[in-house]
Design an enzyme around this catalytic site. Structure first.
Site, PDB file in Angstrom:
ATOM      1  N   ASP A 214     -60.414 -21.218   1.642  1.00  0.00           N
ATOM      2  CA  ASP A 214     -59.443 -21.200   0.564  1.00  0.00           C
ATOM      3  C   ASP A 214     -59.386 -19.788  -0.038  1.00  0.00           C
ATOM      4  O   ASP A 214     -60.433 -19.174  -0.270  1.00  0.00           O
ATOM      5  CB  ASP A 214     -59.889 -22.208  -0.500  1.00  0.00           C
ATOM      6  CG  ASP A 214     -58.872 -22.378  -1.599  1.00  0.00           C
ATOM      7  OD1 ASP A 214     -57.761 -22.829  -1.295  1.00  0.00           O
ATOM      8  OD2 ASP A 214     -59.195 -22.051  -2.768  1.00  0.00           O
TER       9      ASP A 214
ATOM     10  N   GLU B 122     -56.640 -18.513   3.956  1.00  0.00           N
ATOM     11  CA  GLU B 122     -55.449 -18.070   3.233  1.00  0.00           C
ATOM     12  C   GLU B 122     -55.618 -16.604   2.852  1.00  0.00           C
ATOM     13  O   GLU B 122     -56.280 -16.290   1.865  1.00  0.00           O
ATOM     14  CB  GLU B 122     -55.291 -18.871   1.944  1.00  0.00           C
ATOM     15  CG  GLU B 122     -54.970 -20.326   2.128  1.00  0.00           C
ATOM     16  CD  GLU B 122     -54.836 -21.029   0.773  1.00  0.00           C
ATOM     17  OE1 GLU B 122     -53.812 -21.689   0.558  1.00  0.00           O
ATOM     18  OE2 GLU B 122     -55.742 -20.912  -0.065  1.00  0.00           O
TER      19      GLU B 122
END
Ligand code: CA
Length: 652
Positions: free
Chosen positions: A341, A370
């Site tokens: 993340d 990400e």
């Protein structure tokens, strides 16, 4: 040495501190044996550290049995060995910094009691399922581009009654261990469904211990995605059948992994090292004040994550912590991949170190995240793991927001290639060939159109094209799937996208950000598979996956291979064609032509005009069906692409 939170940034990053207090041992935490347990905690700034032993794992219970002084040793590590078999004993540390005493859970806790407040000493071998020592990755030697990822929330998977999963296991890790589950009308659900779908990796939303669900009242429905880490090395208690006994969550998570492996499916964990639930109460920060989190010059926490704090991954012992944590999940739980993340908040050195450490022992583990570029107060001299630094992390892939936004449109009301936007052809061409501006090679791009964030694909399509009847929205959905599934890179499916998932509340309102919405909104609506309209879309996805698996030429790993074997051609407005050579390593066909017709009309396409040599063609994908079966064989130069559809022609 004593330190207050506001002065830390400068002290923790001095050469002196780094040299004196960088510990490299592999034994932090509570290391159990039948005869004794050794506790070790890194607390270089503390004046005093004690380990407190408890009868239960529930914070606030008055059942302290012993408080034992620990001794400061090398590199700021405090330790003590306690005799006896401590398996099942709960513990915390009492740490005094600057005259202030704080009670903290162990950052290296292997498991905890309810809500993660007290750690538990555990004999890990006793938690292993049967045949665990023989359990290995079911997809050994798979390259990154061979993976087909499926992003799933543990609770969404089985919480709806129509999942057919037993009451006791609904919403839990153990739901994955139930075979033969069906809807009332007989549609296959659960783990059997995942196997039939053909995905290689199930990517689970956060499954480590997070803070937003109260594990002490699981009789009430509660939901959260779980992007609020509390204990990084402990499974989430609300997904276990008993969060009060620390061994249960460990056993049950391993059983889930084993069940998936036995079904031929790898397991990816979504990990959130970029921030913690609450920086002030996070155990690491209680033990070493402010060390884990970046501070701005004014002493406040850096907040590029928009979650209140950013992790100082560039600090030596945070880096070690992240590397140790990832290796632990791969080694102890047999996790086959990690989705990071907001990895753009972490530094590239940390990423490379953890990839290297895991790959030494487990070369098939995959890593992606990400890589968004976010403002954060990182120490100077560090590169962040953002898309444009992808060349600095060659074994780490990044989500492609380029392909996502192109296919179905950017956030909000925008349409994309499949839903009527003009002028997308060349960019679709670049995405198909993994040639987005930041992407060095195809095994570094994760291609997708929807995920847990933002609207589901079907919601996005119906919001942006309210004029379109359902049949047309379904054509758009199928074309969208074909674009990312056939593109060079790593395809990623948001669970339920393959049967038109929507997130709609009881009043019919579409929910865009469902991180804490009800089960009603978030559940997989398995019963919909009884409807032939939904079942047909599912079959289409299965066919796309099989087609991809059948053709090595769709799964190239280097930019050079793509450049020399894949050719893009714009045919006309809304219509693109790709010609792919058959003579690449492992490819079974003599070549493939793929056509995406995003226009709303039939398109008659001359293959010779598009530069394709004449021949006989086996059509395996059209607007209705997809798979490895030949739907039709044609030898003409002109082929007809139906409105809003994909087509794959395999050279006979
Ligand atoms: Ca929890």
């Amino acid at each position: 040495m004593s330190i207050s939170k506001n002065s830390v940034a400068s002290i923790y990053t001095t050469e002196k501190f780094i040299e004196e207090y960088t510990y490299t041992g592999e034994d932090l935490g509570a290391v159990w044996s039948k005869d004794s347990t050794t506790f070790k905690v890194w607390a270089p700034t503390a004046e005093k550290v004690q380990v407190a032993l408890y009868g239960s794992g529930t914070a606030g219970t008055d059942d302290l049995t012993k408080k034992i002084d620990m001794t400061k040793g090398e590199k700021g590590v405090w330790s003590v060995t306690v005799d006896g078999d401590l398996n099942g004993t709960y513990y915390t540390y009492f740490v005094t910094n600057n005259g202030e005493e704080a009670e903290a859970c162990d950052p290296y806790a292997r498991t905890t009691g309810v809500n993660g407040n007290r750690a538990m000493v555990i004999d890990l071998a006793s938690t292993n399922p049967e045949d665990w020592s023989d359990d290995v990755s079911p997809n050994k030697d798979m390259k990154y581009t061979d993976a087909v990822l499926y992003e799933l929330h543990v609770r969404d998977f089985s919480i709806d009654e129509s999942s057919g999963v037993s009451d006791a296991h609904r919403g839990k890790f153990l739901a994955f261990t139930e075979k033969g589950t069906k809807t009332a009308g007989g549609a296959v659900t659960g783990i059997d469904y995942l196997k039939e779908l053909g995905v290689t990796h199930v990517h689970l939303l956060p499954s480590y211990d997070y803070g937003s669900v109260d594990e002490s009242r699981l009789d009430e429905p509660q939901f959260n995605w779980g992007y609020d880490p509390v204990n990084y090395n402990v499974p989430e208690g609300s997904y276990s059948t008993d969060p009060f006994h620390g061994e249960v969550r460990v056993k049950e998570m391993k059983q889930m992994v084993k069940a998936l492996h036995d079904s031929g499916i790898n397991v990816v964990m979504d990990v959130v090292y970029n921030h913690v639930y609450d920086a002030d109460t996070f155990c690491f920060n209680k033990i070493v004040p402010g060390y884990f989190s970046r501070q701005k010059p004014d002493g406040t926490y850096s907040n590029g994550s928009y979650c209140g704090n950013d992790t100082a991954s560039e600090r030596a012992m945070v880096q070690k912590y992240i590397v140790d944590s990832i290796f632990y999940w791969a080694d102890e739980y047999h996790i086959d991949g990690f989705r990071f993340d907001l990895v753009g908040l972490l530094d590239t050195e940390t990423i490379n170190k953890l990839v290297e450490k895991v790959h030494e022992k487990y070369p098939d583990v995959i890593f992606y995240g990400e890589g968004w570029d976010l403002p954060t107060a990182v120490e100077e001299g560090n590169y962040l793991a953002i898309q444009k630094n992808a060349d600095k992390t060659p074994d780490f892939a990044y989500f492609s927001d380029d392909i996502r936004d192109l296919i179905a449109g950017k956030n909000g009301e925008n349409t994309g290639f499949v839903s009527g936007a003009d002028g997308c052809e060349d960019e679709i061409g670049a995405c198909f060939m993994a040639q987005t501006p930041w992407c060095p090679k195809p095994d570094q791009t994760v291609n997708y159109v929807s995920c847990h964030d933002n609207y589901t694909l079907m919601d996005k399509l119906r919001i942006t094209r309210p004029d379109a009847p359902q049949a047309e929205l379904i054509r758009m959905n199928k074309l969208a799937a074909a674009v990312y599934m056939l593109s060079q890179g790593i395809p990623f499916i948001h669970a339920g996208e393959e049967f038109l998932r929507i997130k709609e509340d009881e009043n019919g309102k579409i929910v865009e950000n469902s991180f804490d919405s009800s089960d009603y909104v978030n559940r997989l609506r398995w019963y919909q598979l009884e409807d032939p309209i939904y079942a047909e879309v599912l079959e289409y996805y299965k066919g796309l996956i099989q087609f991809r698996k059948n053709h090595a030429a769709l799964r190239l790993t280097t930019a050079e291979e793509v450049t020399s074997n894949v050719r893009y051609q714009k045919v006309t407005d809304g219509v693109v064609l790709f010609e792919i050579n058959g003579n690449v390593s492992g490819e079974t066909s003599n070549g493939i032509v793929i056509i995406f017709n995003a226009s709303a009309k039939n398109q008659k396409i001359s293959l010779s005009d598009a530069g394709v040599a004449a021949g006989e063609w086996n059509i395996c994908i059209n607007g209705q069906q997809a798979g490895t079966e030949i739907l039709e064989t044609v030898a003409e130069d002109m082929v007809m692409a139906a409105p809003i559809s994909a087509m794959a022609l395999v050279r006979g």
